[in-house]
Write a protein that holds these residues in place. Structure first.
Motif, PDB file in Angstrom:
ATOM      1  N   LYS A 255      -8.253  -6.255  -4.462  1.00 12.59           N
ATOM      2  CA  LYS A 255      -6.808  -6.396  -4.570  1.00 12.59           C
ATOM      3  C   LYS A 255      -6.365  -7.135  -3.312  1.00 12.59           C
ATOM      4  CE  LYS A 255      -2.577  -3.643  -5.026  1.00 12.59           C
ATOM      5  NZ  LYS A 255      -2.038  -2.249  -5.060  1.00 12.59           N
ATOM      6  N   LEU A 256      -5.605  -8.194  -3.469  1.00 14.07           N
ATOM      7  CA  LEU A 256      -5.264  -9.036  -2.325  1.00 14.07           C
ATOM      8  C   LEU A 256      -4.176  -8.362  -1.496  1.00 14.07           C
ATOM      9  CD1 LEU A 256      -5.334 -12.508  -4.114  1.00 14.07           C
ATOM     10  CD2 LEU A 256      -7.193 -11.240  -3.010  1.00 14.07           C
ATOM     11  N   VAL A 257      -4.589  -7.729  -0.412  1.00 13.33           N
ATOM     12  CA  VAL A 257      -3.688  -6.896   0.378  1.00 13.33           C
ATOM     13  C   VAL A 257      -3.424  -7.464   1.771  1.00 13.33           C
ATOM     14  CG1 VAL A 257      -4.330  -4.814  -0.883  1.00 13.33           C
ATOM     15  CG2 VAL A 257      -5.603  -5.455   1.196  1.00 13.33           C
ATOM     16  N   GLY A 258      -4.049  -8.603   2.100  1.00  9.16           N
ATOM     17  CA  GLY A 258      -3.808  -9.216   3.399  1.00  9.16           C
ATOM     18  C   GLY A 258      -4.981  -9.169   4.344  1.00  9.16           C
ATOM     19  N   THR A 320      -3.121   0.651   5.971  1.00  9.60           N
ATOM     20  CA  THR A 320      -2.714   1.116   4.646  1.00  9.60           C
ATOM     21  C   THR A 320      -3.906   1.413   3.744  1.00  9.60           C
ATOM     22  OG1 THR A 320      -0.688  -0.212   4.825  1.00  9.60           O
ATOM     23  CG2 THR A 320      -1.320   0.545   2.610  1.00  9.60           C
ATOM     24  N   TYR A 321      -4.919   0.557   3.774  1.00  4.47           N
ATOM     25  CA  TYR A 321      -6.013   0.650   2.798  1.00  4.47           C
ATOM     26  C   TYR A 321      -7.356   1.035   3.407  1.00  4.47           C
ATOM     27  CZ  TYR A 321      -2.714  -1.788  -0.212  1.00  4.47           C
ATOM     28  OH  TYR A 321      -1.599  -2.131  -0.945  1.00  4.47           O
ATOM     29  N   GLY A 322      -7.482   0.975   4.716  1.00  5.27           N
ATOM     30  CA  GLY A 322      -8.785   1.182   5.346  1.00  5.27           C
ATOM     31  C   GLY A 322      -8.993   2.545   5.952  1.00  5.27           C
ATOM     32  N   ASP A 337     -11.972  -2.007  -1.025  1.00  2.00           N
ATOM     33  CA  ASP A 337     -11.654  -3.143  -1.904  1.00  2.00           C
ATOM     34  C   ASP A 337     -10.165  -3.308  -2.170  1.00  2.00           C
ATOM     35  OD1 ASP A 337     -11.132  -1.039  -3.625  1.00  2.00           O
ATOM     36  OD2 ASP A 337     -12.590  -1.636  -5.154  1.00  2.00           O
ATOM     37  N   GLY A 338      -9.336  -2.436  -1.589  1.00  2.00           N
ATOM     38  CA  GLY A 338      -7.895  -2.527  -1.811  1.00  2.00           C
ATOM     39  C   GLY A 338      -7.427  -1.814  -3.059  1.00  2.00           C
TER      40      GLY A 338
END
Length: 480
Positions: A255-258, A320-322, A337-338
């Motif tokens: 997922k394209l999260v930056g 946020t995602y890690g 992977d987001g």
């Protein structure tokens, strides 16, 4: 096809010692044990530095144990003694640094191998020339291909690595291997920034270097993949799945999260999930260093601002995602992977979760780091091994049971506990298998079962640790 792992594994000790040593100098400890230097004779050393030799003498005088002092003297100058070629290329100073037993230059390794000497460069003109040459060489490598991890001495040459001959990727002249690893672009910036801070020398930071920093920024943005997958893909025919990538060489879905996508880890093993957290956190630190240098050295406020904006975006995405949430508090994931899938492990190669403070990507006393540190040095990490010889972290590269001395060094370098540091030093002293050098890995129960007899990064990192202890924890060395 012969893989890198198979080529390097179980290297014979005798040929390596012939390459590494042969100096007749020896001394006898009170115990009666004789320690013979494994440094090459002076006339056969690749590079000599008066400042390094003086530091070796000062540090040795502070080490209580003769065997540890002998190991330090063998290891700390090993990069200079055996791996450095200094010359001129395209009208500029040039320095090429091989890893040791592989006749190619890794961007990561070459930067890390010379890092402990940066502090000495201000008052040593020979070292200054070495660093100017290596910064120029890194600049050239980035201009050739920012996605490559390893390069040839001749910028026009085809790869001499047999395992890379048939890779499905855009192999260019001068490239030895083309595995995209975020840290391959971070380490040259760390080295350049450290050299500038230590010396104030502006010589290497010319128009070509400026262009290379813009290319680093562009590559990081490209691998956010907001405009599609980008130009990089990689596949390799190999019996080892860690040598190639999923989905036609672009990696598993994200997922394209930056965050920045990585296809390979610092171990040169394939990422499972493309968002490698230590690599992204290292990139954040790198982008801030780039911004500082671009403003101060090139008056380029626009690109510096872009670097800072990207660093902030990545930091927010990692936060946020890690992060793995738990009842006892959160810790960092290794890869994500987001979409919510998270992998917890750590790998001995740096950047790692354990090494984050060493790379200045967090504070040593940061609560999240401390929880992560405890978790990776435990059975929660599938690549943490405890045996009769030592405890430490390994990774998929050499497989189960194989502890990397680098992980033990990094545990000591990120610790303020002298008991813990002393234990690490004891493990390192007892697992060199009589060689006087550090290795890539060794069996948790049998240090004589090791890989890579000539691994210059591990040798130099060991020397760096001892120098740091002499300055900050001298009691550990007196009691060792």
């Amino acid at each position: 096809m012969t893989s890198r792992r198979n080529l390097l594994k179980w290297m014979a000790l005798a040929p390596a010692m012939a390459t590494l040593g042969g100096n007749a100098f020896a001394f006898t400890a009170k115990s009666g044990k004789t320690f013979t230097s494994h440094r090459p004779p002076l006339a056969k050393r690749k590079f000599t530095s008066p400042a390094v030799e003086q530091l070796i003498a000062r540090t040795k005088s502070r080490i209580g144990d003769p065997e540890l002092a002998w190991m330090f003297e063998n290891c700390f100058p090993n990069t200079l003694d055996t791996t450095v070629e200094v010359g001129t290329l395209r009208g500029k100073p040039d320095t090429f640094v091989v890893t040791g037993d592989i006749d190619a230059m890794w961007m990561r390794d070459s930067s890390a191998q010379v890092w402990p000497y940066v502090q000495l460069a201000k008052h040593d003109p020979a070292l200054q020339r070495l660093f100017r040459g290596l910064i120029h060489r890194h600049t050239l490598c980035i201009s050739i291909d920012p996605y490559a991890n390893a390069f040839m001495p001749d910028p026009q040459a085809k790869s001499n690595l047999d395992w890379a001959q048939h890779d499905v990727t855009d192999m260019r002249p001068g490239v030895a291997e083309r595995k995209w690893e975020i840290d391959s672009l971070c380490y040259p910036v760390r080295l350049a920034h450290g050299y500038w801070q230590a010396t104030g020398d502006l010589t290497p930071f010319d128009d070509d270097w400026h262009a290379s920093m813009r290319k680093v920024l562009a590559t990081f943005k490209e691998q956010q993949r907001k405009q599609g997958n980008g130009p990089y893909q990689f596949q390799r025919t190999s019996p080892n799945p860690t040598e190639t990538q999923f989905l036609h060489g672009y990696g598993n879905p994200t997922k394209l999260v930056g965050m920045i996508h990585a296809m390979f880890r610092p171990s040169d093993d394939a990422c499972l999930y493309p968002f490698n957290i230590p690599g992204n956190l290292f990139a954040v630190t790198t982008l801030h260093r780039m911004a500082e240098m671009l403003r101060a050295l090139r008056n380029d406020h626009d690109t510096a601002g872009e670097c800072e904006a990207l660093a902030d975006e990545i930091q927010h995405a990692v936060e946020t995602y890690g992060v793995i949430r738990g009842e006892q508090g959160d810790c960092w994931a290794y890869e994500v992977d987001g979409y919510g899938n998270q992998l917890f492990m750590d790998d001995a190669n740096v950047p790692s979760l354990l090494a984050l403070p060493y790379l200045e990507s967090c504070k040593r006393d940061d609560a999240r780091y401390q929880r992560t540190r405890a978790a990776v040095w435990s059975a929660r990490n599938p690549y943490f091994f405890e045996g009769k010889a030592a405890s430490g972290i390994g990774g998929p590269h050499e497989g189960l049971r194989m502890i990397w001395p680098m992980s033990i060094m990094m545990r000591a370098l990120t610790s303020a506990d002298e008991s813990e540091i002393g234990q690490c030093v004891g493990w390192l002293k007892s697992t060199h298998a009589g060689t006087g050098f550090m290795h890539e890995s060794f069996d948790q129960d049998d240090p004589g079962n090791f890989t890579r007899a000539w691994f210059a990064w591990a040798n130099t990192l060991f020397g760096e640790l001892i120098v740091q202890l002499a300055e900050h924890h001298p009691a550990v060395l007196r009691q060792a």
